[in-house]
Write an enzyme that holds these catalytic residues in place. Structure first.
Site, PDB file in Angstrom:
ATOM      1  N   GLY A   4      -6.240   1.409  -0.647  1.00  8.47           N
ATOM      2  CA  GLY A   4      -6.020   2.121   0.609  1.00  8.47           C
ATOM      3  C   GLY A   4      -5.702   1.134   1.722  1.00  8.47           C
ATOM      4  O   GLY A   4      -4.580   0.639   1.838  1.00  8.47           O
ATOM      5  N   GLY A   5      -6.709   0.822   2.521  1.00  9.16           N
ATOM      6  CA  GLY A   5      -6.537  -0.008   3.719  1.00  9.16           C
ATOM      7  C   GLY A   5      -5.697  -1.267   3.527  1.00  9.16           C
ATOM      8  O   GLY A   5      -4.794  -1.550   4.316  1.00  9.16           O
ATOM      9  N   GLU A  19     -12.779   5.690  -8.648  1.00 10.79           N
ATOM     10  CA  GLU A  19     -13.047   5.308  -7.265  1.00 10.79           C
ATOM     11  C   GLU A  19     -14.428   5.805  -6.850  1.00 10.79           C
ATOM     12  O   GLU A  19     -14.584   6.977  -6.469  1.00 10.79           O
ATOM     13  CB  GLU A  19     -11.999   5.926  -6.332  1.00 10.79           C
ATOM     14  CG  GLU A  19     -10.581   5.488  -6.618  1.00 10.79           C
ATOM     15  CD  GLU A  19      -9.689   5.671  -5.397  1.00 10.79           C
ATOM     16  OE1 GLU A  19      -9.193   4.663  -4.888  1.00 10.79           O
ATOM     17  OE2 GLU A  19      -9.516   6.809  -4.954  1.00 10.79           O
ATOM     18  N   SER A  63     -12.163  -0.208  -1.522  1.00 18.48           N
ATOM     19  CA  SER A  63     -12.256  -1.456  -0.753  1.00 18.48           C
ATOM     20  C   SER A  63     -11.714  -2.679  -1.500  1.00 18.48           C
ATOM     21  O   SER A  63     -12.272  -3.774  -1.371  1.00 18.48           O
ATOM     22  CB  SER A  63     -13.697  -1.690  -0.289  1.00 18.48           C
ATOM     23  OG  SER A  63     -14.111  -0.630   0.555  1.00 18.48           O
ATOM     24  N   HIS A  94      -7.968  13.067  -5.211  1.00 19.22           N
ATOM     25  CA  HIS A  94      -8.590  11.974  -4.456  1.00 19.22           C
ATOM     26  C   HIS A  94      -9.872  12.491  -3.794  1.00 19.22           C
ATOM     27  O   HIS A  94      -9.940  13.655  -3.396  1.00 19.22           O
ATOM     28  CB  HIS A  94      -7.608  11.466  -3.399  1.00 19.22           C
ATOM     29  CG  HIS A  94      -8.100  10.230  -2.712  1.00 19.22           C
ATOM     30  ND1 HIS A  94      -9.020  10.279  -1.692  1.00 19.22           N
ATOM     31  CD2 HIS A  94      -7.846   8.923  -2.938  1.00 19.22           C
ATOM     32  CE1 HIS A  94      -9.295   9.038  -1.299  1.00 19.22           C
ATOM     33  NE2 HIS A  94      -8.599   8.192  -2.038  1.00 19.22           N
ATOM     34  N   GLY A 110     -13.056   2.866   1.604  1.00 19.29           N
ATOM     35  CA  GLY A 110     -12.947   2.679   3.045  1.00 19.29           C
ATOM     36  C   GLY A 110     -14.201   2.139   3.700  1.00 19.29           C
ATOM     37  O   GLY A 110     -14.334   2.160   4.920  1.00 19.29           O
ATOM     38  N   ASN A 122      -2.126   3.590  -1.581  1.00 22.17           N
ATOM     39  CA  ASN A 122      -2.395   4.919  -1.022  1.00 22.17           C
ATOM     40  C   ASN A 122      -2.429   4.780   0.495  1.00 22.17           C
ATOM     41  O   ASN A 122      -3.399   4.273   1.050  1.00 22.17           O
ATOM     42  CB  ASN A 122      -3.743   5.425  -1.565  1.00 22.17           C
ATOM     43  CG  ASN A 122      -4.150   6.749  -0.928  1.00 22.17           C
ATOM     44  OD1 ASN A 122      -3.359   7.382  -0.234  1.00 22.17           O
ATOM     45  ND2 ASN A 122      -5.392   7.154  -1.161  1.00 22.17           N
ATOM     46  N   TRP A 123      -1.359   5.230   1.127  1.00 20.46           N
ATOM     47  CA  TRP A 123      -1.252   5.058   2.591  1.00 20.46           C
ATOM     48  C   TRP A 123      -1.989   6.125   3.387  1.00 20.46           C
ATOM     49  O   TRP A 123      -2.004   6.090   4.617  1.00 20.46           O
ATOM     50  CB  TRP A 123       0.220   5.018   3.009  1.00 20.46           C
ATOM     51  CG  TRP A 123       0.896   3.724   2.678  1.00 20.46           C
ATOM     52  CD1 TRP A 123       0.309   2.592   2.163  1.00 20.46           C
ATOM     53  CD2 TRP A 123       2.286   3.409   2.839  1.00 20.46           C
ATOM     54  NE1 TRP A 123       1.244   1.600   2.004  1.00 20.46           N
ATOM     55  CE2 TRP A 123       2.470   2.076   2.402  1.00 20.46           C
ATOM     56  CE3 TRP A 123       3.398   4.116   3.292  1.00 20.46           C
ATOM     57  CZ2 TRP A 123       3.715   1.437   2.419  1.00 20.46           C
ATOM     58  CZ3 TRP A 123       4.626   3.496   3.315  1.00 20.46           C
ATOM     59  CH2 TRP A 123       4.781   2.159   2.890  1.00 20.46           C
ATOM     60  N   LYS A 124      -2.566   7.102   2.716  1.00 21.77           N
ATOM     61  CA  LYS A 124      -3.315   8.153   3.413  1.00 21.77           C
ATOM     62  C   LYS A 124      -2.480   8.705   4.573  1.00 21.77           C
ATOM     63  O   LYS A 124      -1.269   8.815   4.437  1.00 21.77           O
ATOM     64  CB  LYS A 124      -4.681   7.614   3.843  1.00 21.77           C
ATOM     65  CG  LYS A 124      -5.397   6.937   2.660  1.00 21.77           C
ATOM     66  CD  LYS A 124      -6.846   6.679   2.870  1.00 21.77           C
ATOM     67  CE  LYS A 124      -7.419   6.069   1.600  1.00 21.77           C
ATOM     68  NZ  LYS A 124      -8.850   5.937   1.648  1.00 21.77           N
TER      69      LYS A 124
HETATM   70  P1  PGA Z   1      -9.704   1.767   0.334  1.00 17.59           P
HETATM   71  O1  PGA Z   1      -9.159   3.183  -0.214  1.00 17.59           O
HETATM   72  O2  PGA Z   1      -8.987   0.691  -0.437  1.00 17.59           O
HETATM   73  O3  PGA Z   1      -9.312   1.765   1.804  1.00 17.59           O
HETATM   74  O4  PGA Z   1     -11.163   1.742   0.121  1.00 17.59           O
HETATM   75  C1  PGA Z   1      -8.972   3.401  -1.579  1.00 17.59           C
HETATM   76  C2  PGA Z   1      -8.525   4.813  -1.824  1.00 17.59           C
HETATM   77  O5  PGA Z   1      -8.963   5.718  -1.110  1.00 17.59           O
HETATM   78  O6  PGA Z   1      -7.740   5.078  -2.741  1.00 17.59           O
END
Ligand code: PGA
Length: 244
Positions: free
Chosen positions: A229-230, A166, A208, A96, A172, A8-10
């Site tokens: 995400g990150g 999640e 995370s 999300h 994050g 998920n590149w946001k």
């Molecule tokens: P994160 O994000 O890995 O940066 O915590 C996960 C997500 O929002 O799907």
């Protein structure tokens, strides 16, 4: 069940950055055994086309991070699931926690979106999870159960679905849920899905996920993969997670 690893590149990576990522990914990802896992990329809406072109003839899938609950009409600024589908997308992230909290998406909207994505022949990746106050109040399982019931109210049990658990407080923040918390939530989600008539739904963990933790987390019962995400923004870290 095949494992699923989803990036998920946001709101990161413009089209040229997405192309640069896939140029590096293409070279590096030959080490992956894709017979055991499906890998999905969720770039920004504007980078979908670049992603579609970059992943042509590859064994990787992509999709958008959101869509509207109507396919077309006077809805300025929205993303159409049918447009996303028309460029070869396989899936769309729905509900999300950032959409729920920052853009006021409620379960009724999410339920319509899940139904529409399935109708368009794509896989909804439905995201659910509790906030920290909800967990501290002992409401985690109740929240998960209510989200599943409402968000899947109009879903088709004969069509594909993926659920991502999640915990909002783990997204994050660098704070991964404890293995026991993940195990409890995933078992519960699977039981609830069964009660709602859904069989063989992959349940991903998100929040995370980092390369150092991935091989431990993937061993937890009922964890069928990750939504990342990150750590999905750089080729080496996402590759390492997929190798888990
Ligand atoms: P994160 O994000 O890995 O940066 O915590 C996960 C997500 O929002 O799907």
């Amino acid at each position: 069940m095949k494992k699923i690893f989803a990036a998920n590149w946001k709101l990161y990576k413009n089209p040229s950055e997405a192309r640069a990522f896939f140029a590096a990914w293409g070279a590096a990802a030959s080490v992956l055994d894709v017979t055991n896992a499906d890998i999905f990329f969720f770039p920004t809406a504007l980078s979908l086309e670049a992603t579609s072109q970059s992943l042509q003839k590859s064994s990787f899938y992509f999709g958008s991070q959101n869509c509207f609950f109507e396919t077309e009409g006077a809805y300025t600024g929205e993303i159409s699931a049918s447009h996303v589908q028309s460029i070869g997308a396989a899936a769309i992230l729905i509900g999300h926690s950032e959409r729920r909290s920052l853009f006021n998406e409620n379960d009724q909207m999410i339920s319509k979106k899940v139904q529409l994505v399935q109708k368009q022949g794509m896989i909804p990746f439905l995201c659910i999870g509790e906030t920290l106050p909800q967990r501290e109040a002992g409401l985690t399982l109740k929240v998960l159960s209510e989200q599943l019931k409402q968000d899947l109210e109009h879903a088709d049990t004969s069509k594909k679905l993926v659920v991502a658990y999640e915990p909002v407080w783990a997204i994050g923040t660098g704070k991964v849920a404890e293995p026991a918390q993940i195990a409890e939530a995933h078992l519960f989600v699977k039981q609830q899905l069964k009660e709602l008539g859904f069989e063989n739904v992959a349940v991903l963990y998100g929040g995370s996920v980092k390369p150092e933790k991935a091989s431990e987390l993937i061993q937890i019962p009922n964890v069928d993969g990750f939504l990342v995400g990150g750590a999905s923004l750089e080729v080496p870290s996402f590759l390492k997670i997929c190798q888990a």
